[in-house]
Design a protein around this motif. Structure first.
Motif, mmCIF file in Angstrom:
data_model
loop_
_atom_site.group_PDB
_atom_site.id
_atom_site.type_symbol
_atom_site.label_atom_id
_atom_site.label_comp_id
_atom_site.label_asym_id
_atom_site.label_seq_id
_atom_site.Cartn_x
_atom_site.Cartn_y
_atom_site.Cartn_z
ATOM 1 N N UNK A 9 0.819 -1.137 0.085
ATOM 2 C CA UNK A 9 0.009 -0.109 -0.077
ATOM 3 C C UNK A 9 0.713 1.094 -0.050
ATOM 4 N N UNK A 10 1.973 1.200 -0.719
ATOM 5 C CA UNK A 10 2.493 2.571 -1.224
ATOM 6 C C UNK A 10 2.244 3.247 -2.057
ATOM 7 N N UNK A 11 1.976 4.468 -1.927
ATOM 8 C CA UNK A 11 1.426 5.325 -2.770
ATOM 9 C C UNK A 11 2.353 5.612 -3.802
ATOM 10 N N UNK A 14 4.391 8.595 -3.089
ATOM 11 C CA UNK A 14 5.515 8.623 -2.316
ATOM 12 C C UNK A 14 6.799 7.933 -2.741
ATOM 13 N N UNK A 15 7.949 8.737 -2.664
ATOM 14 C CA UNK A 15 9.235 8.222 -3.282
ATOM 15 C C UNK A 15 9.985 7.311 -2.202
ATOM 16 N N UNK A 19 15.040 -0.471 -3.196
ATOM 17 C CA UNK A 19 15.762 -1.481 -2.216
ATOM 18 C C UNK A 19 14.760 -1.553 -0.865
ATOM 19 N N UNK A 20 14.291 -0.234 -0.414
ATOM 20 C CA UNK A 20 13.558 -0.376 0.560
ATOM 21 C C UNK A 20 12.252 -1.346 0.522
ATOM 22 N N UNK A 21 11.691 -1.336 -0.568
ATOM 23 C CA UNK A 21 10.461 -2.212 -0.992
ATOM 24 C C UNK A 21 10.824 -3.725 -0.902
ATOM 25 N N UNK A 22 12.078 -3.701 -1.443
ATOM 26 C CA UNK A 22 12.524 -5.220 -1.566
ATOM 27 C C UNK A 22 12.536 -5.708 -0.243
#
Length: 110
Positions: A9-11, A14-15, A19-22
C-alpha cells in the motif's frame, strides 16, 4: 516492483526506493542474480568443449596493437571475475573446466 508496492500500500506519489520495498517484502533482485549465474555457466560450457576453439580464443585472448584513447571498456571476462570474486583468470578457467564453478559462484554471489 509495482506488485510489491501495491501489496504494501505504498502510494505512487511517495518516493520509496526499490531497495526499501524489496527489504520490506524480504526479496532481492533475482533477475540480476540469475543473469550472473547463466553468464558464468556459459563460460564453463565454452571452456569445456573443443568445438568452441575460436570462441575460447576470442573470450580469453588479447588483441595485438595499441589501445585507443580513454578508459577501457570492462571486458566480458573481467566482469565475470568481479561478480564471482575470483581474481585470477587461471583459477576461473580451472574451476569452469572441472565444473566446480557453480558451487564457487553460488557461495560468492549470495
Amino acid at each position: 516492483m509495482r506488485a510489491f508496492r501495491r501489496m504494501l500500500a505504498i502510494s505512487w506519489t511517495r518516493k520509496a526506493p526499490n531497495e526499501e520495498v524489496l527489504r520490506r517484502v524480504n526479496q532481492r533482485r533475482e533477475l540480476l542474480h540469475t543473469f550472473k549465474i547463466r553468464k558464468v555457466l556459459c563460460l564453463g560450457q565454452v571452456l569445456r568443449h573443443e568445438r568452441y576453439g575460436l570462441l575460447q580464443l576470442i573470450k580469453v585472448g588479447k588483441v595485438a596493437g595499441r589501445r585507443g584513447v580513454g578508459r577501457r571498456e570492462k571486458s566480458w571476462l573481467r566482469n565475470i571475475r568481479e561478480c564471482t570474486g575470483i581474481a585470477s583468470p587461471a583459477d576461473l578457467f580451472h574451476l569452469a573446466k572441472n565444473r566446480q564453478i557453480f558451487t564457487k559462484l553460488t557461495a560468492n554471489l549470495r
